[in-house]
Design an enzyme around this catalytic site. Structure first.
Site, PDB file in Angstrom:
ATOM      1  N   LEU A 156       0.810  -1.214   0.000  1.00 19.26           N
ATOM      2  CA  LEU A 156       0.000   0.000   0.000  1.00 19.26           C
ATOM      3  C   LEU A 156       0.847   1.269   0.000  1.00 19.26           C
ATOM      4  CD1 LEU A 156      -2.357  -1.185   2.878  1.00 19.26           C
ATOM      5  CD2 LEU A 156      -2.843  -1.346   0.422  1.00 19.26           C
ATOM      6  N   ASP A 157       0.448   2.210  -0.829  1.00 21.47           N
ATOM      7  CA  ASP A 157       1.027   3.552  -0.792  1.00 21.47           C
ATOM      8  C   ASP A 157       0.423   4.295   0.399  1.00 21.47           C
ATOM      9  OD1 ASP A 157       2.337   5.945  -1.788  1.00 21.47           O
ATOM     10  OD2 ASP A 157       0.348   6.592  -2.423  1.00 21.47           O
TER      11      ASP A 157
END
Length: 253
Positions: free
Chosen positions: A9-10
């Protein structure tokens, strides 16, 4: 089991509302250093910062130079004197205190953590990201945090993703999904690493995304349908599902 059992995940623009945090931290910094705390000043800074981050993704500038240069160039644009390095340190300290969540992110991450390994892969500054992830409550659901400053590699290069997978002990790359809002850093980065990608189109862009992601979502709950199989979707809201699935896997081996 899940269609994807590992999500990379960013952070900014994906899990956390960076624009809101940036606005607050920038205005606080301007006020502290006696500079114009106005939207016009912010626009100048944003334009400078955007160009520098684009250069970073292309390998044209180093992070330690970027974070100081953005304030040096701002001072120059405002025709003001000041210590750009000191301004950057103050700004980052302030930024670390603002952990504005994207709508639905915390609830979704708590749910997805029941069925998948979750880790952050970010180009941000490590102590800032760690502080914000903790303050937001997201950190308790993460199995790993991989920030370019510590890894020594930036998205969209593949090495930061490879490092994350290796340290997480993930071998089945077909079950890995990169999730983020940046086409150039997250989607291109995931593709560079040979991984499936999901673009968080939270601003509902009208143009077709390039590079083309594997999946597109416009809200966090839409990710459930992509990640989870039907039996898991039926159990949304139930706790300790990940532990139960791990027990089943061990029994079947």
């Amino acid at each position: 089991m899940a269609y994807y059992n590992c999500l990379l995940l960013d952070v900014d623009g994906t899990l956390l509302d960076f624009e809101a945090a940036e606005h607050k931290a920038f205005m606080e910094t301007m006020e502290h250093f006696g500079l114009p705390a106005a939207n016009e000043t912010l626009e100048i800074y944003l334009d400078i910062n955007k160009g520098l981050w684009a250069a970073l993704e292309k390998g044209q500038i180093k992070r330690d130079r970027l974070v100081v240069q953005r304030f040096a160039r701002l001072l120059e644009a405002l025709d003001k004197q000041g210590n750009a390095a000191e301004m950057n340190r103050w700004y980052l300290d302030q930024l670390g205190t603002h952990a504005d969540l994207m709508p639905g992110a915390l609830e979704a991450v708590a749910e997805l953590a029941e069925t998948a390994t979750l880790a952050v892969v970010s180009n941000g500054v490590e102590h800032v990201q760690l502080s914000r992830l903790k303050a937001s409550g997201l950190d308790q659901y993460l199995d790993g945090v991989f920030v370019s400053e510590r890894v020594g590699a930036e998205k969209p290069g593949r090495r930061i993703f490879e490092t994350a997978l290796r340290q997480l002990g993930i071998e089945n790359r077909g079950k890995v999904l990169v999730v983020g809002d940046s086409l150039t850093a997250d989607i291109q980065g995931g593709q560079n690493a040979g991984l499936a990608t999901c673009w968080c189109d939270f601003k509902a862009a009208e143009d077709a995304p390039q590079p083309a992601p594997t999946h597109v979502i416009r809200s966090w709950p839409e990710l459930y349908q992509i990640v989870m199989e039907p039996d898991e979707l039926e159990n949304l809201g139930n706790k300790n599902r990940k532990h139960q699935f791990e027990q089943v896997e061990r029994t079947e081996q």
